[in-house]
Design a protein around this motif. Structure first.
Motif, PDB file in Angstrom:
ATOM      1  N   PRO A   1       5.864  -5.909   7.302  1.00 22.72           N
ATOM      2  CA  PRO A   1       4.621  -5.568   7.986  1.00 22.72           C
ATOM      3  C   PRO A   1       4.870  -4.905   9.343  1.00 22.72           C
ATOM      4  CG  PRO A   1       4.519  -7.794   7.090  1.00 22.72           C
ATOM      5  CD  PRO A   1       5.925  -7.350   6.932  1.00 22.72           C
ATOM      6  N   GLY A   2       4.037  -3.930   9.656  1.00 21.85           N
ATOM      7  CA  GLY A   2       4.141  -3.272  10.951  1.00 21.85           C
ATOM      8  C   GLY A   2       5.240  -2.233  11.037  1.00 21.85           C
ATOM      9  N   ASP A   3       5.867  -1.896   9.917  1.00 20.94           N
ATOM     10  CA  ASP A   3       6.948  -0.907   9.910  1.00 20.94           C
ATOM     11  C   ASP A   3       6.712   0.066   8.761  1.00 20.94           C
ATOM     12  OD1 ASP A   3       9.258   0.527  10.321  1.00 20.94           O
ATOM     13  OD2 ASP A   3      10.570  -0.941   9.379  1.00 20.94           O
ATOM     14  N   GLU A   4       5.863   1.042   9.001  1.00 20.67           N
ATOM     15  CA  GLU A   4       5.544   2.033   7.979  1.00 20.67           C
ATOM     16  C   GLU A   4       6.768   2.888   7.663  1.00 20.67           C
ATOM     17  OE1 GLU A   4       1.641   4.344   7.818  1.00 20.67           O
ATOM     18  OE2 GLU A   4       3.026   5.862   8.607  1.00 20.67           O
ATOM     19  N   GLN A   5       7.023   3.070   6.385  1.00 25.53           N
ATOM     20  CA  GLN A   5       8.132   3.907   5.965  1.00 25.53           C
ATOM     21  C   GLN A   5       7.616   5.053   5.104  1.00 25.53           C
ATOM     22  OE1 GLN A   5      11.932   2.215   4.831  1.00 25.53           O
ATOM     23  NE2 GLN A   5      11.216   0.143   5.291  1.00 25.53           N
ATOM     24  N   THR A   6       8.324   6.175   5.151  1.00 25.96           N
ATOM     25  CA  THR A   6       7.977   7.326   4.325  1.00 25.96           C
ATOM     26  C   THR A   6       9.180   7.718   3.468  1.00 25.96           C
ATOM     27  OG1 THR A   6       8.619   8.908   6.049  1.00 25.96           O
ATOM     28  CG2 THR A   6       6.306   8.204   5.995  1.00 25.96           C
TER      29      THR A   6
ATOM     30  N   GLU B   1       0.851  -1.193   0.000  1.00 26.73           N
ATOM     31  CA  GLU B   1       0.000   0.000   0.000  1.00 26.73           C
ATOM     32  C   GLU B   1       0.890   1.248   0.000  1.00 26.73           C
ATOM     33  OE1 GLU B   1      -2.482  -0.235   3.391  1.00 26.73           O
ATOM     34  OE2 GLU B   1      -3.544  -2.045   2.722  1.00 26.73           O
TER      35      GLU B   1
ATOM     36  N   ASN C   1       3.286   0.876   3.282  1.00 23.58           N
ATOM     37  CA  ASN C   1       3.020  -0.251   4.172  1.00 23.58           C
ATOM     38  C   ASN C   1       2.851  -1.514   3.337  1.00 23.58           C
ATOM     39  OD1 ASN C   1       2.449   0.841   7.107  1.00 23.58           O
ATOM     40  ND2 ASN C   1       1.428   2.277   5.717  1.00 23.58           N
TER      41      ASN C   1
ATOM     42  N   ILE D   1      10.403  -3.546   2.628  1.00 23.39           N
ATOM     43  CA  ILE D   1       9.274  -3.179   3.479  1.00 23.39           C
ATOM     44  C   ILE D   1       8.801  -4.423   4.220  1.00 23.39           C
ATOM     45  CG2 ILE D   1       6.995  -2.102   3.575  1.00 23.39           C
ATOM     46  CD1 ILE D   1       9.086  -0.261   2.437  1.00 23.39           C
TER      47      ILE D   1
ATOM     48  N   ARG E   1       1.478  -5.892   3.809  1.00 23.20           N
ATOM     49  CA  ARG E   1       0.982  -7.001   4.642  1.00 23.20           C
ATOM     50  C   ARG E   1       1.972  -8.157   4.680  1.00 23.20           C
ATOM     51  NH1 ARG E   1      -4.660  -6.783   5.245  1.00 23.20           N
ATOM     52  NH2 ARG E   1      -5.267  -4.579   5.351  1.00 23.20           N
TER      53      ARG E   1
END
Length: 267
Positions: A237-242, A194, A210, A235, A212
């Motif tokens: 799961p559970g570790d949002e990156q920008t 996502e 993000n 990437i 899954r």
């Protein structure tokens, strides 16, 4: 971003990351390695080479991979990989793994580190994370966190990644992800990635990412006049990156990752 170009550049990024990460670690290991010459930065004409920036000054995935492992503070996680050239039908029963921090800061700093074990197929934790808080990071050297970790492939047969994150002053300053090898044995489709496109405070584009399931080498297309804060990233799961992108405006941005059938566009 043709498939064959993408795949060869992923191999280059993995190879150079592995080398520079290991050489840097050895500086703190009784000064066994005092440096490495980066060959090479850019090309003098359009060609196929080991340059990490092409003739048109567009960075390749290897540019970002080397940049990350040479950051002032970097975390490294590495499992002992089986020699698959001996016998593909006989995978190892156990594998050792190591976790460390490399720093070129002139003073010691304190931080917290987390190591997660995530299934490639489901994205779920296959065992409890390992967390070390308030650790002292050695100045101008290497801090070994785990030197004798063991993966039991009998008890945990599911292929999984080792995902490490390091916090300093309550901010994530470094990440590293170790993948089971070889990649050709992994099903990396259907990652449920996502990517949200937002506008930052200075008007730049901000990509919020993000997934899954673990994603290997997410690469955004390099465009003339567009500057990517980071690229060629893993990437989990559970570790949002920008990722901040300047100069993009409302233009489309294509991307792909290992196992993806074709390029997609950020909405």
């Amino acid at each position: 971003m043709q498939t064959y170009i993408y795949l060869t550049q992923v191999v280059q990024a993995e190879t150079m990351m592995f080398g520079y990460r290991g050489w840097r670690r050895q500086w703190g290991d009784e000064r066994h390695c005092g440096g490495a010459l980066l060959w090479q930065l850019n090309d003098c004409w359009p060609t196929i080479s080991w340059a990490i920036v092409d003739y048109f000054l567009k960075p390749k995935p290897a540019y970002y991979a080397v940049k990350r492992v040479l950051n002032p503070i970097a975390v490294g996680v590495r499992r002992e990989h089986h020699d698959w050239s001996v016998a593909h039908a006989q995978p190892p029963k156990t594998s050792k793994y190591e976790l460390w921090i490399a720093s070129n800061k002139p003073e010691t700093v304190h931080g917290s580190i987390e190591l997660r074990f995530l299934s490639v197929n489901t994205g779920r934790d296959i065992r409890a994370p390992i967390v070390h808080e308030n650790i002292t990071i050695t100045a101008n050297g290497t801090t070994d966190i785990i030197t004798d970790g063991v993966i039991d492939h009998i008890a945990e047969p599911e292929p999984h990644v080792l995902a490490a994150r390091l916090w300093v002053n309550n901010q994530i300053v470094a990440r590293d992800v170790d993948w089971p090898q070889p990649f050709k044995y992994l099903n990396l489709t259907g990652r449920q990635l996502e990517i949200q496109r937002q506008v930052g405070v200075a008007g730049e584009t901000v990509l919020v990412i993000n997934a899954r399931k673990p994603v290997k080498c997410l690469v955004f297309e390099e465009q003339e006049g567009v500057l990517l804060e980071d690229n060629a990233i893993d990437i989990v799961p559970g570790d949002e990156q920008t990722v901040k992108v300047t100069g993009l405006g409302k233009s489309p941005l294509r991307y792909r990752y290992l196992g993806q059938e074709s390029c997609e566009v950020v909405a």
